[in-house]
Design a protein around this motif. Structure first.
Motif, PDB file in Angstrom:
ATOM      1  N   PRO A  61       0.831  -1.203   0.000  1.00 51.97           N
ATOM      2  CA  PRO A  61       0.000   0.000   0.000  1.00 51.97           C
ATOM      3  C   PRO A  61       0.868   1.257   0.000  1.00 51.97           C
ATOM      4  CG  PRO A  61      -0.057  -1.077   2.148  1.00 51.97           C
ATOM      5  CD  PRO A  61       0.731  -1.956   1.243  1.00 51.97           C
ATOM      6  N   VAL A  62       0.330   2.311  -0.573  1.00 47.26           N
ATOM      7  CA  VAL A  62       1.042   3.584  -0.695  1.00 47.26           C
ATOM      8  C   VAL A  62       0.223   4.657   0.012  1.00 47.26           C
ATOM      9  CG1 VAL A  62       1.927   5.314  -2.316  1.00 47.26           C
ATOM     10  CG2 VAL A  62       1.971   2.883  -2.945  1.00 47.26           C
ATOM     11  N   ILE A  63       0.858   5.372   0.922  1.00 40.89           N
ATOM     12  CA  ILE A  63       0.214   6.520   1.567  1.00 40.89           C
ATOM     13  C   ILE A  63       0.657   7.756   0.796  1.00 40.89           C
ATOM     14  CG2 ILE A  63      -0.030   7.880   3.686  1.00 40.89           C
ATOM     15  CD1 ILE A  63      -1.109   5.068   4.026  1.00 40.89           C
ATOM     16  N   THR A  64      -0.313   8.583   0.392  1.00 41.76           N
ATOM     17  CA  THR A  64       0.013   9.784  -0.372  1.00 41.76           C
ATOM     18  C   THR A  64      -0.645  11.006   0.233  1.00 41.76           C
ATOM     19  OG1 THR A  64       0.193  10.682  -2.614  1.00 41.76           O
ATOM     20  CG2 THR A  64      -1.913   9.676  -2.033  1.00 41.76           C
ATOM     21  N   LEU A  65      -0.058  12.142  -0.036  1.00 40.96           N
ATOM     22  CA  LEU A  65      -0.613  13.436   0.345  1.00 40.96           C
ATOM     23  C   LEU A  65      -1.070  14.121  -0.933  1.00 40.96           C
ATOM     24  CD1 LEU A  65      -1.175  15.750   2.310  1.00 40.96           C
ATOM     25  CD2 LEU A  65       1.238  16.403   2.111  1.00 40.96           C
ATOM     26  N   ALA A  66      -2.373  14.355  -1.044  1.00 42.77           N
ATOM     27  CA  ALA A  66      -2.936  14.964  -2.253  1.00 42.77           C
ATOM     28  C   ALA A  66      -2.507  16.413  -2.357  1.00 42.77           C
ATOM     29  CB  ALA A  66      -4.463  14.866  -2.224  1.00 42.77           C
ATOM     30  N   GLY A  67      -1.885  16.744  -3.462  1.00 44.91           N
ATOM     31  CA  GLY A  67      -1.487  18.125  -3.715  1.00 44.91           C
ATOM     32  C   GLY A  67      -2.542  18.839  -4.536  1.00 44.91           C
ATOM     33  N   ASP A  68      -2.202  20.047  -4.941  1.00 48.27           N
ATOM     34  CA  ASP A  68      -3.191  20.850  -5.671  1.00 48.27           C
ATOM     35  C   ASP A  68      -2.797  21.118  -7.117  1.00 48.27           C
ATOM     36  OD1 ASP A  68      -1.104  22.540  -5.086  1.00 48.27           O
ATOM     37  OD2 ASP A  68      -2.318  24.080  -4.106  1.00 48.27           O
ATOM     38  N   ASN A  81      -8.556   4.689  -8.194  1.00 50.28           N
ATOM     39  CA  ASN A  81      -8.967   3.692  -9.180  1.00 50.28           C
ATOM     40  C   ASN A  81      -8.855   2.269  -8.643  1.00 50.28           C
ATOM     41  OD1 ASN A  81      -9.873   4.752 -11.804  1.00 50.28           O
ATOM     42  ND2 ASN A  81      -7.976   5.902 -11.682  1.00 50.28           N
ATOM     43  N   VAL A  82      -7.932   2.043  -7.739  1.00 57.09           N
ATOM     44  CA  VAL A  82      -7.765   0.711  -7.149  1.00 57.09           C
ATOM     45  C   VAL A  82      -8.737   0.506  -5.982  1.00 57.09           C
ATOM     46  CG1 VAL A  82      -6.095  -0.771  -5.925  1.00 57.09           C
ATOM     47  CG2 VAL A  82      -5.403   0.467  -7.961  1.00 57.09           C
ATOM     48  N   GLY A  83      -9.300   1.584  -5.468  1.00 59.67           N
ATOM     49  CA  GLY A  83     -10.270   1.467  -4.387  1.00 59.67           C
ATOM     50  C   GLY A  83      -9.672   1.539  -2.997  1.00 59.67           C
ATOM     51  N   VAL A  84      -8.525   2.185  -2.869  1.00 64.47           N
ATOM     52  CA  VAL A  84      -7.897   2.348  -1.554  1.00 64.47           C
ATOM     53  C   VAL A  84      -7.762   3.844  -1.231  1.00 64.47           C
ATOM     54  CG1 VAL A  84      -6.767   0.108  -1.333  1.00 64.47           C
ATOM     55  CG2 VAL A  84      -5.633   1.909  -2.610  1.00 64.47           C
ATOM     56  N   GLU A  85      -8.901   4.530  -1.298  1.00 59.84           N
ATOM     57  CA  GLU A  85      -8.925   5.963  -1.027  1.00 59.84           C
ATOM     58  C   GLU A  85      -8.490   6.277   0.401  1.00 59.84           C
ATOM     59  OE1 GLU A  85     -11.446   4.227  -2.295  1.00 59.84           O
ATOM     60  OE2 GLU A  85     -12.109   5.173  -4.149  1.00 59.84           O
ATOM     61  N   GLY A  86      -8.575   5.303   1.300  1.00 57.81           N
ATOM     62  CA  GLY A  86      -8.136   5.503   2.676  1.00 57.81           C
ATOM     63  C   GLY A  86      -6.649   5.739   2.793  1.00 57.81           C
ATOM     64  N   CYS A  87      -5.922   5.553   1.722  1.00 55.25           N
ATOM     65  CA  CYS A  87      -4.474   5.808   1.703  1.00 55.25           C
ATOM     66  C   CYS A  87      -4.158   7.236   1.287  1.00 55.25           C
ATOM     67  CB  CYS A  87      -3.782   4.836   0.749  1.00 55.25           C
ATOM     68  SG  CYS A  87      -3.782   3.120   1.315  1.00 55.25           S
ATOM     69  N   VAL A  88      -5.184   8.032   1.009  1.00 58.08           N
ATOM     70  CA  VAL A  88      -4.995   9.409   0.547  1.00 58.08           C
ATOM     71  C   VAL A  88      -5.237  10.372   1.705  1.00 58.08           C
ATOM     72  CG1 VAL A  88      -5.788  11.197  -1.056  1.00 58.08           C
ATOM     73  CG2 VAL A  88      -5.744   8.790  -1.781  1.00 58.08           C
ATOM     74  N   ALA A  89      -4.241  11.199   1.993  1.00 61.58           N
ATOM     75  CA  ALA A  89      -4.351  12.223   3.028  1.00 61.58           C
ATOM     76  C   ALA A  89      -4.465  13.592   2.366  1.00 61.58           C
ATOM     77  CB  ALA A  89      -3.119  12.186   3.923  1.00 61.58           C
ATOM     78  N   THR A  90      -5.077  14.527   3.078  1.00 61.00           N
ATOM     79  CA  THR A  90      -5.235  15.878   2.526  1.00 61.00           C
ATOM     80  C   THR A  90      -4.408  16.923   3.276  1.00 61.00           C
ATOM     81  OG1 THR A  90      -7.225  16.210   3.856  1.00 61.00           O
ATOM     82  CG2 THR A  90      -7.537  15.404   1.607  1.00 61.00           C
ATOM     83  N   THR A  91      -3.791  16.524   4.402  1.00 62.22           N
ATOM     84  CA  THR A  91      -2.910  17.424   5.148  1.00 62.22           C
ATOM     85  C   THR A  91      -1.658  16.646   5.552  1.00 62.22           C
ATOM     86  OG1 THR A  91      -3.774  16.895   7.345  1.00 62.22           O
ATOM     87  CG2 THR A  91      -4.916  18.661   6.110  1.00 62.22           C
ATOM     88  N   PRO A  92      -0.565  17.343   5.814  1.00 62.26           N
ATOM     89  CA  PRO A  92       0.637  16.635   6.279  1.00 62.26           C
ATOM     90  C   PRO A  92       0.407  15.842   7.566  1.00 62.26           C
ATOM     91  CG  PRO A  92       1.224  18.824   5.517  1.00 62.26           C
ATOM     92  CD  PRO A  92      -0.292  18.755   5.524  1.00 62.26           C
ATOM     93  N   ASP A  93      -0.356  16.405   8.503  1.00 62.52           N
ATOM     94  CA  ASP A  93      -0.637  15.675   9.743  1.00 62.52           C
ATOM     95  C   ASP A  93      -1.436  14.406   9.470  1.00 62.52           C
ATOM     96  OD1 ASP A  93       0.736  17.458  11.353  1.00 62.52           O
ATOM     97  OD2 ASP A  93      -1.052  18.626  11.874  1.00 62.52           O
ATOM     98  N   GLU A  94      -2.401  14.497   8.562  1.00 64.88           N
ATOM     99  CA  GLU A  94      -3.198  13.324   8.208  1.00 64.88           C
ATOM    100  C   GLU A  94      -2.335  12.270   7.506  1.00 64.88           C
ATOM    101  OE1 GLU A  94      -7.294  12.163   5.783  1.00 64.88           O
ATOM    102  OE2 GLU A  94      -6.422  14.159   5.506  1.00 64.88           O
ATOM    103  N   TYR A  95      -1.381  12.694   6.707  1.00 61.16           N
ATOM    104  CA  TYR A  95      -0.438  11.785   6.042  1.00 61.16           C
ATOM    105  C   TYR A  95       0.289  10.944   7.097  1.00 61.16           C
ATOM    106  CZ  TYR A  95       3.687  10.590   3.118  1.00 61.16           C
ATOM    107  OH  TYR A  95       4.693   9.951   2.438  1.00 61.16           O
TER     108      TYR A  95
END
Length: 155
Positions: A61-68, A81-95
Motif C-alpha cells: 500500500p502507498v500513503i500519499t498526500l494529495a497536492g493541488d 482507481n484501485v479502491g484504496v482511497e483511505g491511503c490518501v491524506a489531505t494534510t501533512p498531519d493526516e499523512y
C-alpha cells in the motif's frame, strides 16, 4: 546527499540503524525489493506514477498526500482507481496519522497486502479495453470539435 538524508532523519528522531537505504539497481532487483517493504510513503509534492502502480501491484500500500496540481495527484488517481482511497491524506498531519495507523494495525495491513494485487488487476488501472474505448471516445470528440470549428471558420 545520503549523509544529509541520514542526518535529517536522525534530527527528527529516527535512528539510522532503522533505515535501509538502497542505491541504483536493475528493474528486476527494484521490483524484488518490494518484498521487504510494508508500506510505501509517496513523496510530496511530486507523487509517484509508475512507482505507485508497481508498489500496489506488488501488494504494497502507498500513503500519499494529495497536492493541488497535476504532478502532486498522480498517486491519488491510482489509489482511487484501485479502491484504496483511505491511503490518501489531505494534510501533512493526516499523512503521518494514516501511515502510523496502518503500521500499527498489522492484521489490517496483512489483509490489505493479501488482496491488493487482485484489487489492482480488477481495477480500471488494468482495464485495457475500457481505457481503449475511453481514449477512442475522447479522440473522436476532439476530432468532431476540431471539424466543427474548422467548418465554422471556413463559412
Amino acid at each position: 546527499m545520503l549523509d544529509r538524508f541520514i542526518g535529517r532523519a536522525e534530527a527528527l528522531g529516527l535512528p539510522s540503524s532503522r533505515l535501509t537505504l538502497q542505491g541504483k539497481a536493475s528493474h528486476q532487483l527494484f521490483i524484488a525489493s518490494y518484498r521487504d517493504i510494508d508500506i510505501a510513503l509517496d513523496p510530496y509534492p511530486y507523487s509517484g506514477g509508475l512507482t505507485t502502480c508497481e508498489a500496489l501491484y506488488m501488494g504494497v500500500p502507498v500513503i500519499t498526500l494529495a497536492g493541488d496540481f497535476f504532478a502532486a495527484r498522480h498517486s491519488v488517481s491510482h489509489l482511487s482507481n484501485v479502491g484504496v482511497e483511505g491511503c490518501v491524506a489531505t494534510t501533512p498531519d493526516e499523512y503521518i496519522e494514516r501511515a502510523l495507523a496502518m503500521a500499527r494495525d498489522l492484521p489490517g495491513l496483512a489483509a490489505l497486502r493479501a488482496r491488493l494485487r487482485a484489487q489492482v488487476l480488477q481495477s480500471p488501472l488494468c482495464d485495457a479495453p475500457r481505457f481503449g474505448k475511453n481514449l477512442d471516445d475522447g479522440l473522436r470528440f476532439a476530432w468532431h470539435e476540431y471539424c466543427a470549428v474548422a467548418l465554422s471558420a471556413a463559412a
